[in-house]
Design an enzyme around this catalytic site. Structure first.
Site, short mmCIF file in Angstrom:
data_model
loop_
_atom_site.label_atom_id
_atom_site.label_comp_id
_atom_site.label_asym_id
_atom_site.label_seq_id
_atom_site.Cartn_x
_atom_site.Cartn_y
_atom_site.Cartn_z
NE ARG A 226 -4.37 -1.15 0.05
CZ ARG A 226 -4.57 -2.17 -0.79
NH1 ARG A 226 -3.64 -2.52 -1.65
NH2 ARG A 226 -5.72 -2.83 -0.79
CG HIS A 274 -3.59 -0.73 -6.98
ND1 HIS A 274 -3.83 -0.04 -5.82
CD2 HIS A 274 -3.71 -2.03 -6.65
CE1 HIS A 274 -4.08 -0.88 -4.84
NE2 HIS A 274 -4.02 -2.11 -5.32
P1 NAP Z 1 -1.81 -11.07 5.00
O1 NAP Z 1 -1.92 -12.50 4.62
O2 NAP Z 1 -2.69 -10.54 6.07
O3 NAP Z 1 -0.27 -10.83 5.41
C1 NAP Z 1 0.19 -9.65 5.99
C2 NAP Z 1 1.65 -9.82 6.39
O4 NAP Z 1 2.15 -8.57 6.87
C3 NAP Z 1 1.83 -10.83 7.52
O5 NAP Z 1 3.00 -11.58 7.33
C4 NAP Z 1 1.98 -9.93 8.75
O6 NAP Z 1 2.74 -10.46 9.81
C5 NAP Z 1 2.71 -8.75 8.13
N1 NAP Z 1 2.54 -7.56 8.96
C6 NAP Z 1 1.39 -6.90 9.26
N2 NAP Z 1 1.63 -5.87 10.09
C7 NAP Z 1 2.96 -5.89 10.34
C8 NAP Z 1 3.82 -5.09 11.14
N3 NAP Z 1 3.35 -4.06 11.88
N4 NAP Z 1 5.13 -5.40 11.16
C9 NAP Z 1 5.60 -6.43 10.45
N5 NAP Z 1 4.85 -7.23 9.67
C10 NAP Z 1 3.54 -6.95 9.62
O7 NAP Z 1 -2.02 -10.13 3.75
P2 NAP Z 1 -1.86 -10.51 2.18
O8 NAP Z 1 -3.06 -11.22 1.70
O9 NAP Z 1 -0.54 -11.13 1.98
O10 NAP Z 1 -1.88 -9.03 1.54
C11 NAP Z 1 -0.90 -8.07 1.90
C12 NAP Z 1 -1.28 -6.72 1.31
O11 NAP Z 1 -1.02 -6.68 -0.08
C13 NAP Z 1 -2.74 -6.34 1.41
O12 NAP Z 1 -3.06 -5.86 2.70
C14 NAP Z 1 -2.86 -5.25 0.36
O13 NAP Z 1 -2.60 -4.00 0.94
C15 NAP Z 1 -1.75 -5.59 -0.62
N6 NAP Z 1 -2.27 -5.96 -1.96
C16 NAP Z 1 -1.85 -5.26 -3.04
C17 NAP Z 1 -2.29 -5.62 -4.30
C18 NAP Z 1 -1.82 -4.89 -5.51
O14 NAP Z 1 -2.29 -5.16 -6.60
N7 NAP Z 1 -0.87 -4.01 -5.41
C19 NAP Z 1 -3.17 -6.69 -4.46
C20 NAP Z 1 -3.59 -7.37 -3.33
C21 NAP Z 1 -3.13 -7.00 -2.08
P3 NAP Z 1 2.27 -11.83 10.56
O15 NAP Z 1 2.60 -12.91 9.57
O16 NAP Z 1 3.13 -11.88 11.75
O17 NAP Z 1 0.81 -11.68 10.84
C1 GLV Z 2 -5.76 -4.78 -4.02
O1 GLV Z 2 -4.92 -3.96 -3.81
C2 GLV Z 2 -6.30 -5.60 -3.01
O2 GLV Z 2 -6.19 -5.24 -1.83
O3 GLV Z 2 -6.85 -6.67 -3.34
#
Ligand code: NAP
Ligand code: GLV
Length: 311
Positions: A226, A274
């Site tokens: 993000r 994005h």
């Molecule tokens: P997720 O499964 O909830 O994983 C989040 C990770 O971040 C976990 O490993 C978590 O640690 C870590 N984290 C959270 N807060 C933290 C902190 N304060 N310090 C250190 N580590 C921290 O989420 P996801 O499904 O992988 O998605 C991640 C993000 O990608 C989404 O929230 C979204 O913003 C972004 N995204 C972007 C796109 C795009 O097209 N650009 C698409 C989809 C998503 P723990 O393992 O210890 O819980």
């Molecule tokens: C896109 O950024 C998503 O959060 O799925």
């Protein structure tokens, strides 16, 4: 019969309606209509960028599903009725796209392919040894659904791979760092930094001048988490000083990236709009339906957001 409220202003409901019809024909699909005084009773809601304060008075809600993986914007806009779980989107198709994006840009930076694009414009033929893959240190911030899969893929290519998360994560071939205490040593060993963190109170503006200054000279950054995690001015300074050699940015503080923003024309910044990963209605409805069926058969939902934690 269960009913699902589709509350995603600006998103064409057609493909979603078809997706749910295919995966759960007995589910009644109810698109929210703008200006409607009262929302009909619905068991489930699928939401994305809802109007502020929405969902407060939907009777009978059992669960709210996010159309995307990141829920930072949703949590800012709505306060969920007490006891109603919010589920983020986890879909293998979404993960697959993100893995492709990360692998593409890690290889791009490792091999410095931008250099050859620039040299082509000068009709210049020159070959540079890129360095050994096993010695290129890639660091992934966020080792969840997306970051974890990306780390596994990068490690499988032979890169020296580490990850940083809130709690320790065990992934074969990936060195785990966690918590604020281990952030400096994680950054100091990272040549290519990939950010896949959610935006929360704990990650906002985390990548600031201080953090970027802990990276080795000439490091590269890929941000697909993000925009709010990165302090954009501090990245521009780090690009200026050479601390960061180049950056690939998919997410921004303000989206669409405003006209005239310095990132648009920066010679060492690659902007993508994005698109690192995109939600696909057919596969996403399958994932959501699997979760609805879990709930309806008395099992626990998966991928429920911890609202306090913010992800
Ligand atoms: P997720 O499964 O909830 O994983 C989040 C990770 O971040 C976990 O490993 C978590 O640690 C870590 N984290 C959270 N807060 C933290 C902190 N304060 N310090 C250190 N580590 C921290 O989420 P996801 O499904 O992988 O998605 C991640 C993000 O990608 C989404 O929230 C979204 O913003 C972004 N995204 C972007 C796109 C795009 O097209 N650009 C698409 C989809 C998503 P723990 O393992 O210890 O819980
Ligand atoms: C896109 O950024 C998503 O959060 O799925």
């Amino acid at each position: 019969l269960p009913r699902l409220l589709f509350l995603c202003p600006g998103v064409d409901p057609g493909r979603w309606r078809r997706g749910f019809a295919r995966h759960m024909p007995e589910l009644e699909f109810v698109p929210a209509t703008a200006g409607e005084a009262e929302t009909p009773p619905c068991d489930y809601a699928l939401v994305w960028r809802p109007p502020a304060g929405a969902l407060q008075d939907v009777p009978d809600l059992r669960a709210v599903f996010s159309l995307g993986a990141g829920v930072d914007d949703l949590l800012r806009r709505v306060r969920l009725p007490a006891g109603v779980p919010l589920v983020r989107l986890v879909d293998p198709a979404l993960t697959e796209l993100m893995v492709e994006y990360v692998v593409h840009w890690v290889i791009h930076h490792h091999r410095d392919f931008a250099r050859y694009a620039a040299w082509q414009r000068e009709e210049r033929w020159r070959q540079v040894w890129p360095g050994q893959t096993s010695e290129r240190r890639v660091g992934i911030m966020g080792l969840g659904e997306l970051g974890g899969a990306a780390a596994r893929a990068v490690a499988a290519l032979g890169f020296d791979t580490a990850g940083w998360s809130r709690t320790p994560r065990r992934i074969p071939g990936v060195r785990s760092f966690h918590g604020p205490g281990e952030l400096p040593s994680f950054l100091a060993r990272t040549d290519i930094l990939v950010c896949l963190l959610p935006l929360t109170a704990g990650t906002e503006r985390l990548l600031d001048a201080r953090a970027l200054g802990l990276l080795p000279e000439g490091a590269r950054l890929v941000n697909a988490g993000r925009g709010g995690v990165l302090v954009e001015e501090d990245l521009l300074d780090a690009l200026e000083s050479g601390r960061i050699a180049a950056a690939t940015l998919d997410v921004f503080r303000e989206e669409p990236l405003p006209p005239g923003h310095p990132f648009w024309r920066h010679p060492r910044v690659q902007v993508t709009p994005h698109v690192a990963s995109l939600t696909n209605a057919d596969t996403a409805t399958a994932a959501i339906v699997a979760n609805i069926r879990r709930l309806e058969s008395g099992e626990a939902l998966t991928h429920v957001v911890d609202v306090e934690r913010g992800y």
